[in-house]
Design an enzyme around this catalytic site. Structure first.
Site, PDB file in Angstrom:
ATOM      1  N   ARG A   1       0.862  -1.173   0.000  1.00  0.00           N
ATOM      2  CA  ARG A   1       0.000   0.000   0.000  1.00  0.00           C
ATOM      3  C   ARG A   1       0.903   1.229   0.000  1.00  0.00           C
ATOM      4  O   ARG A   1       1.959   1.237   0.656  1.00  0.00           O
ATOM      5  CB  ARG A   1      -0.911   0.039   1.239  1.00  0.00           C
ATOM      6  CG  ARG A   1      -2.092  -0.904   1.170  1.00  0.00           C
ATOM      7  CD  ARG A   1      -3.171  -0.442   0.163  1.00  0.00           C
ATOM      8  NE  ARG A   1      -4.302  -1.354   0.106  1.00  0.00           N
ATOM      9  CZ  ARG A   1      -4.447  -2.365  -0.762  1.00  0.00           C
ATOM     10  NH1 ARG A   1      -3.509  -2.621  -1.656  1.00  0.00           N
ATOM     11  NH2 ARG A   1      -5.533  -3.117  -0.735  1.00  0.00           N
TER      12      ARG A   1
ATOM     13  N   ASP B   1       3.900  -0.134  -7.342  1.00  0.00           N
ATOM     14  CA  ASP B   1       2.589  -0.428  -7.921  1.00  0.00           C
ATOM     15  C   ASP B   1       1.518   0.351  -7.164  1.00  0.00           C
ATOM     16  O   ASP B   1       0.349   0.314  -7.530  1.00  0.00           O
ATOM     17  CB  ASP B   1       2.298  -1.937  -7.847  1.00  0.00           C
ATOM     18  CG  ASP B   1       1.006  -2.312  -8.558  1.00  0.00           C
ATOM     19  OD1 ASP B   1       0.862  -1.931  -9.736  1.00  0.00           O
ATOM     20  OD2 ASP B   1       0.140  -2.956  -7.940  1.00  0.00           O
TER      21      ASP B   1
ATOM     22  N   GLU C   1      -2.727   7.735  -4.458  1.00  0.00           N
ATOM     23  CA  GLU C   1      -3.158   7.165  -5.735  1.00  0.00           C
ATOM     24  C   GLU C   1      -4.657   7.304  -5.993  1.00  0.00           C
ATOM     25  O   GLU C   1      -5.098   7.241  -7.146  1.00  0.00           O
ATOM     26  CB  GLU C   1      -2.758   5.682  -5.817  1.00  0.00           C
ATOM     27  CG  GLU C   1      -3.524   4.775  -4.842  1.00  0.00           C
ATOM     28  CD  GLU C   1      -3.166   3.303  -4.998  1.00  0.00           C
ATOM     29  OE1 GLU C   1      -1.958   2.990  -5.028  1.00  0.00           O
ATOM     30  OE2 GLU C   1      -4.100   2.475  -5.095  1.00  0.00           O
TER      31      GLU C   1
ATOM     32  N   HIS D   1      -1.322   0.229  -9.679  1.00  0.00           N
ATOM     33  CA  HIS D   1      -2.064  -0.732  -8.855  1.00  0.00           C
ATOM     34  C   HIS D   1      -2.651  -1.866  -9.705  1.00  0.00           C
ATOM     35  O   HIS D   1      -3.856  -2.113  -9.684  1.00  0.00           O
ATOM     36  CB  HIS D   1      -3.172  -0.023  -8.068  1.00  0.00           C
ATOM     37  CG  HIS D   1      -3.529  -0.745  -6.791  1.00  0.00           C
ATOM     38  ND1 HIS D   1      -3.809  -0.071  -5.622  1.00  0.00           N
ATOM     39  CD2 HIS D   1      -3.649  -2.057  -6.498  1.00  0.00           C
ATOM     40  CE1 HIS D   1      -4.093  -0.959  -4.673  1.00  0.00           C
ATOM     41  NE2 HIS D   1      -4.001  -2.169  -5.189  1.00  0.00           N
ATOM     42  N   GLN D   2      -1.771  -2.523 -10.440  1.00  0.00           N
ATOM     43  CA  GLN D   2      -2.241  -3.607 -11.314  1.00  0.00           C
ATOM     44  C   GLN D   2      -1.699  -4.971 -10.903  1.00  0.00           C
ATOM     45  O   GLN D   2      -1.910  -5.960 -11.602  1.00  0.00           O
ATOM     46  CB  GLN D   2      -1.852  -3.318 -12.776  1.00  0.00           C
ATOM     47  CG  GLN D   2      -0.352  -3.465 -13.060  1.00  0.00           C
ATOM     48  CD  GLN D   2      -0.025  -3.339 -14.545  1.00  0.00           C
ATOM     49  OE1 GLN D   2       0.072  -2.243 -15.063  1.00  0.00           O
ATOM     50  NE2 GLN D   2       0.148  -4.464 -15.224  1.00  0.00           N
ATOM     51  N   ALA D   3      -1.002  -5.008  -9.742  1.00  0.00           N
ATOM     52  CA  ALA D   3      -0.360  -6.275  -9.368  1.00  0.00           C
ATOM     53  C   ALA D   3      -1.375  -7.420  -9.246  1.00  0.00           C
ATOM     54  O   ALA D   3      -1.074  -8.567  -9.559  1.00  0.00           O
ATOM     55  CB  ALA D   3       0.414  -6.113  -8.068  1.00  0.00           C
ATOM     56  N   PHE D   4      -2.588  -7.104  -8.808  1.00  0.00           N
ATOM     57  CA  PHE D   4      -3.611  -8.152  -8.604  1.00  0.00           C
ATOM     58  C   PHE D   4      -4.237  -8.609  -9.915  1.00  0.00           C
ATOM     59  O   PHE D   4      -4.967  -9.595  -9.951  1.00  0.00           O
ATOM     60  CB  PHE D   4      -4.744  -7.600  -7.714  1.00  0.00           C
ATOM     61  CG  PHE D   4      -5.602  -6.586  -8.451  1.00  0.00           C
ATOM     62  CD1 PHE D   4      -5.171  -5.293  -8.612  1.00  0.00           C
ATOM     63  CD2 PHE D   4      -6.813  -6.961  -9.017  1.00  0.00           C
ATOM     64  CE1 PHE D   4      -5.934  -4.365  -9.319  1.00  0.00           C
ATOM     65  CE2 PHE D   4      -7.591  -6.044  -9.721  1.00  0.00           C
ATOM     66  CZ  PHE D   4      -7.139  -4.741  -9.877  1.00  0.00           C
TER      67      PHE D   4
HETATM   68  P1  NAI Z   1      -1.289 -11.133   4.763  1.00  0.00           P
HETATM   69  O1  NAI Z   1      -2.174 -10.618   5.821  1.00  0.00           O
HETATM   70  O2  NAI Z   1      -1.381 -12.575   4.359  1.00  0.00           O
HETATM   71  O3  NAI Z   1       0.250 -10.854   5.160  1.00  0.00           O
HETATM   72  C1  NAI Z   1       0.710  -9.663   5.684  1.00  0.00           C
HETATM   73  C2  NAI Z   1       1.944  -9.980   6.518  1.00  0.00           C
HETATM   74  O4  NAI Z   1       2.548  -8.745   6.930  1.00  0.00           O
HETATM   75  C3  NAI Z   1       1.621 -10.770   7.798  1.00  0.00           C
HETATM   76  O5  NAI Z   1       2.440 -11.918   7.880  1.00  0.00           O
HETATM   77  C4  NAI Z   1       1.923  -9.776   8.917  1.00  0.00           C
HETATM   78  O6  NAI Z   1       2.393 -10.413  10.110  1.00  0.00           O
HETATM   79  C5  NAI Z   1       2.997  -8.935   8.256  1.00  0.00           C
HETATM   80  N1  NAI Z   1       3.244  -7.656   8.927  1.00  0.00           N
HETATM   81  C6  NAI Z   1       2.377  -6.885   9.621  1.00  0.00           C
HETATM   82  N2  NAI Z   1       3.015  -5.814  10.125  1.00  0.00           N
HETATM   83  C7  NAI Z   1       4.314  -5.899   9.726  1.00  0.00           C
HETATM   84  C8  NAI Z   1       5.455  -5.096   9.953  1.00  0.00           C
HETATM   85  N3  NAI Z   1       5.401  -3.989  10.682  1.00  0.00           N
HETATM   86  N4  NAI Z   1       6.625  -5.498   9.407  1.00  0.00           N
HETATM   87  C9  NAI Z   1       6.718  -6.636   8.694  1.00  0.00           C
HETATM   88  N5  NAI Z   1       5.641  -7.438   8.450  1.00  0.00           N
HETATM   89  C10 NAI Z   1       4.462  -7.067   8.955  1.00  0.00           C
HETATM   90  O7  NAI Z   1      -1.529 -10.192   3.506  1.00  0.00           O
HETATM   91  P2  NAI Z   1      -1.222 -10.500   1.959  1.00  0.00           P
HETATM   92  O8  NAI Z   1      -2.396 -11.152   1.334  1.00  0.00           O
HETATM   93  O9  NAI Z   1       0.107 -11.128   1.840  1.00  0.00           O
HETATM   94  O10 NAI Z   1      -1.172  -9.002   1.391  1.00  0.00           O
HETATM   95  C11 NAI Z   1      -0.214  -8.080   1.829  1.00  0.00           C
HETATM   96  C12 NAI Z   1      -0.628  -6.697   1.386  1.00  0.00           C
HETATM   97  O11 NAI Z   1      -0.505  -6.604  -0.039  1.00  0.00           O
HETATM   98  C13 NAI Z   1      -2.117  -6.362   1.641  1.00  0.00           C
HETATM   99  O12 NAI Z   1      -2.335  -5.879   2.936  1.00  0.00           O
HETATM  100  C14 NAI Z   1      -2.390  -5.308   0.613  1.00  0.00           C
HETATM  101  O13 NAI Z   1      -2.157  -4.053   1.193  1.00  0.00           O
HETATM  102  C15 NAI Z   1      -1.363  -5.578  -0.473  1.00  0.00           C
HETATM  103  N6  NAI Z   1      -1.996  -6.003  -1.735  1.00  0.00           N
HETATM  104  C16 NAI Z   1      -1.687  -5.327  -2.877  1.00  0.00           C
HETATM  105  C17 NAI Z   1      -2.244  -5.683  -4.075  1.00  0.00           C
HETATM  106  C18 NAI Z   1      -1.902  -4.984  -5.351  1.00  0.00           C
HETATM  107  O14 NAI Z   1      -2.604  -5.172  -6.359  1.00  0.00           O
HETATM  108  N7  NAI Z   1      -0.856  -4.167  -5.397  1.00  0.00           N
HETATM  109  C19 NAI Z   1      -3.241  -6.769  -4.156  1.00  0.00           C
HETATM  110  C20 NAI Z   1      -3.444  -7.462  -2.901  1.00  0.00           C
HETATM  111  C21 NAI Z   1      -2.858  -7.076  -1.724  1.00  0.00           C
END
Ligand code: NAI
Length: 336
Positions: free
Chosen positions: A234, A258, A263, A295-298
């Site tokens: 994000r 991304d 944004e 923001h197209q990674a998904f």
């Molecule tokens: P998830 O919830 O499976 O994993 C997030 C991880 O980050 C967890 O293991 C958590 O313990 C860790 N975390 C939390 N605080 C932290 C910190 N201060 N330092 C290091 N690690 C920390 O989430 P997932 O599915 O892996 O997605 C991650 C992020 O990717 C989402 O929250 C979303 O913001 C972003 N995203 C972006 C997309 C895109 O199209 N660019 C699409 C989908 C998600």
């Protein structure tokens, strides 16, 4: 259930129409994003379906509630755009799609790294213009380099495995380390060590009060000179002002993004005939070593099928009074 779909894009609709054959909801696709004014468009609907940049703040949730909406369907994983306390006070259920395709995001992250490192975006244009010079296109071998993964949840874990496959050393920082990740060869380390040692730092943590501007002046100063920073999580996890300072001082080797803090005013629309008023974003675009996607990674067919199916199933589960607990977003998930 009658569902008002805010920020609905043409490219999404075929996925929702196909998935809806199995659910039979009444979908109202709306061009408008969720704003104070557009909430009125939800009148007569049971649910509002929103995407990552729709701001479901207190005012919007209150207005949706007044319009009769009782369910907020997030057709994304992140929920940093929702005021969960306001939703709880008003009894508005919030459901999300916690996982659709971690591969889509992890693979796009890899594409950004390869493109930026080997200057594919510049080479593509050059060759089309009959310029076959290699000047300025030199990259480095990924093999043997150290990659720092910040957040080894669903996406970070897949990305870490891809980097291990490239022959990289992978170190990770996460308050909740993942056993499978560690078993596959990822070494957990404190954030300071990760920043100091990694040739590539890739962000995969959610945006929370604790991770807002996690990458600030201080963190950037700790990074190895010439390192690459990649953010597909994000935008606000990175302090963009600090990023520009680090780019101007030529401390960073490259930046691939991304996502971007502001944004919501730019991404997901065609502004090619408009003046970009965001000077910070415009400055970012001037650096030769910055690569930005909007923001197209998904954005893969597989992920879109999965998001549409889960979003509509969430609506049906809510209607039947048994929403999937793993999809419920409530105040227990607030990280302070
Ligand atoms: P998830 O919830 O499976 O994993 C997030 C991880 O980050 C967890 O293991 C958590 O313990 C860790 N975390 C939390 N605080 C932290 C910190 N201060 N330092 C290091 N690690 C920390 O989430 P997932 O599915 O892996 O997605 C991650 C992020 O990717 C989402 O929250 C979303 O913001 C972003 N995203 C972006 C997309 C895109 O199209 N660019 C699409 C989908 C998600």
């Amino acid at each position: 259930m009658r569902i008002a779909m805010f920020s609905a894009k043409e490219y999404e609709l075929e996925f929702y129409e196909r998935a809806n054959a199995g659910f039979q909801h009444e979908l109202t696709p709306l061009d408008a994003g969720l704003t104070g004014v557009s909430t009125r468009l939800a009148e007569g609907h049971d649910a509002a379906c929103i995407f990552a940049n729709d701001a479901a703040d207190r005012a919007a949730i209150t207005a949706l509630h007044e319009a009769g909406v009782r369910l907020l369907l997030l057709r994304c994983a992140g929920f940093n755009n929702v005021d969960l306390e306001a939703a709880a006070e008003l009894g508005m259920t919030v459901l999300r799609v916690p996982a659709y395709s971690p591969h889509a995001v992890a693979e796009h992250t890899t594409a950004l790294i390869l493109t930026l490192n080997r200057r594919i975006h510049r080479a593509y244009n050059r060759v089309r213009e009959g310029n076959f010079s290699l000047q300025g296109l030199m990259g480095f071998d990924l093999h043997g380099r150290t990659v720092g993964v910040v957040g080894t949840g669903k996406i970070g874990a897949v990305f870490a495995r891809i980097m291990l496959g490239f022959g990289c050393e992978v170190i990770a920082a996460d308050p909740s380390p993942d056993e499978a990740c560690a078993a596959s060869g990822v070494r957990y380390a404190p954030m300071a060590e990760l920043l100091a040692r990694a040739d590539i730092v890739s962000l995969h943590c959610p945006l929370t009060p604790a991770t807002k501007h996690l990458i600030n002046d201080d963190a950037l100063a700790q990074m190895k000179p010439g390192a690459m920073l990649v953010n597909t999580s994000r935008g606000a996890v990175v302090d963009t002002g600090a990023l520009i300072r680090a780019l101007k001082s030529e401390r960073l080797g490259g930046v691939a993004l991304d996502v971007y803090e502001e944004e919501a005013d730019l991404f997901f629309r065609d502004l090619s005939d408009h003046v970009i008023k965001d000077d910070v974003f415009a400055r970012l675009l001037t650096f030769p070593n910055v690569l930005i996607t909007a923001h197209q990674a998904f954005f893969t067919r597989d992920a879109m099928n999965s998001i549409a199916e889960t979003t509509l199933r969430n609506a049906t589960d809510f209607e039947r009074g048994r929403p999937d607990p793993a999809h419920v977003v409530d105040t227990s998930l607030i990280v302070r």
